[in-house]
Design an enzyme around this catalytic site. Structure first.
Site, PDB file in Angstrom:
ATOM      1  N   CYS A 171      -1.965   4.883  -5.281  1.00 18.64           N
ATOM      2  CA  CYS A 171      -2.719   4.002  -4.397  1.00 18.64           C
ATOM      3  C   CYS A 171      -2.787   2.675  -5.125  1.00 18.64           C
ATOM      4  O   CYS A 171      -3.068   2.635  -6.328  1.00 18.64           O
ATOM      5  CB  CYS A 171      -4.111   4.555  -4.120  1.00 18.64           C
ATOM      6  SG  CYS A 171      -5.138   3.423  -3.160  1.00 18.64           S
ATOM      7  N   THR A 207       0.860  -1.169   0.000  1.00 15.65           N
ATOM      8  CA  THR A 207       0.000   0.000   0.000  1.00 15.65           C
ATOM      9  C   THR A 207       0.900   1.222   0.000  1.00 15.65           C
ATOM     10  O   THR A 207       1.957   1.207   0.633  1.00 15.65           O
ATOM     11  CB  THR A 207      -0.922   0.037   1.235  1.00 15.65           C
ATOM     12  OG1 THR A 207      -1.418   1.366   1.432  1.00 15.65           O
ATOM     13  CG2 THR A 207      -0.191  -0.364   2.495  1.00 15.65           C
TER      14      THR A 207
END
Length: 230
Positions: A197, A83
């Site tokens: 992202c 992430t």
């Protein structure tokens, strides 16, 4: 071949992409029946998301740091945080382990530099776009300028990530909103767009726009495969 330790589940939708790309990368490099050596610690993302909303970054860093220590104890030779946002606590994670952590922003900036890009636009969660741990790192370490959307568009990007993409909900209307924002950033001089992202690559693909995209998930995985096979 080195063993790759994954801190995943943030969200599991993109962690599944990590697993696929790592195995595809090793197979492409070595052929035959080869696959990646992977250890995965997958967290409950709801716990992490609550810590994010509450600004409880120390608690999040401790949770992920202990998870990383577990990966090291199990035999991981390196750590990947699956992430972009939680690289905000990469210092805490490094403090819990003695193995290398392959930073997603470094891998992305290296890929941008190889292509000769000097000005990038960053899309991601509000934490990633608005805090300095990501774009500041790219600017300081790689001398690449990074811009972000205006406040209203940052909120749109953020909400689509959490309300839709992290839940596997892919909508054409949201793609159109992202493409509008990408065009605006390109008009401001951005030579390429960082899909900052790990879920954004589920929504936006290269064939959706003529603006060059830097898919951080794919770049991170390629860098990990290279390191694992070095």
């Amino acid at each position: 071949m080195k063993t790759i330790g994954l801190l995943g589940g943030m969200s599991w939708e993109s962690t599944a992409t990590y697993y696929r790309l790592l195995n595809e990368g090793v197979k492409d490099a070595l052929g035959g029946l080869h696959s990646a050596k992977v250890l995965l610690h997958s967290v409950d993302f709801d716990e992490i998301a609550t810590m994010q909303r509450e600004g409880a970054w120390d608690a999040a860093g401790d949770l992920l740091g202990k998870a990383a220590a577990g990966l090291e104890a199990a035999g991981a030779d390196m750590t990947l945080i699956c992430t972009n946002t939680m690289h905000l606590v990469e210092g805490a994670i490094r403090a819990h382990t003695g193995i290398p952590l392959l930073h997603i922003a470094d891998a992305t900036a290296e890929a941008a530099r190889e292509k000769g890009f000097q000005k990038l636009a960053l899309l991601g969660t509000s934490f990633t776009m608005e805090q300095d741990f990501y774009r500041g790192r790219i600017a300081d370490r790689f001398s690449i300028e990074v811009i972000t959307p205006d406040a209203a568009d940052r909120q749109i990007v953020h909400d689509i990530i959490y309300d839709e993409l992290c839940q596997g909900d892919i909508r054409d209307t949201s793609r159109a909103a992202y493409l509008r924002i990408i065009d605006s950033l390109h008009g401001q001089g951005a030579e390429a767009i960082i899909l900052g992202c790990t879920e954004i690559g589920l929504l936006i693909k290269d064939d959706h726009t003529d603006v060059p995209l830097l898919d951080t998930t794919a770049i991170h995985c390629a860098a990990a495969v290279k390191a694992a096979l070095a």
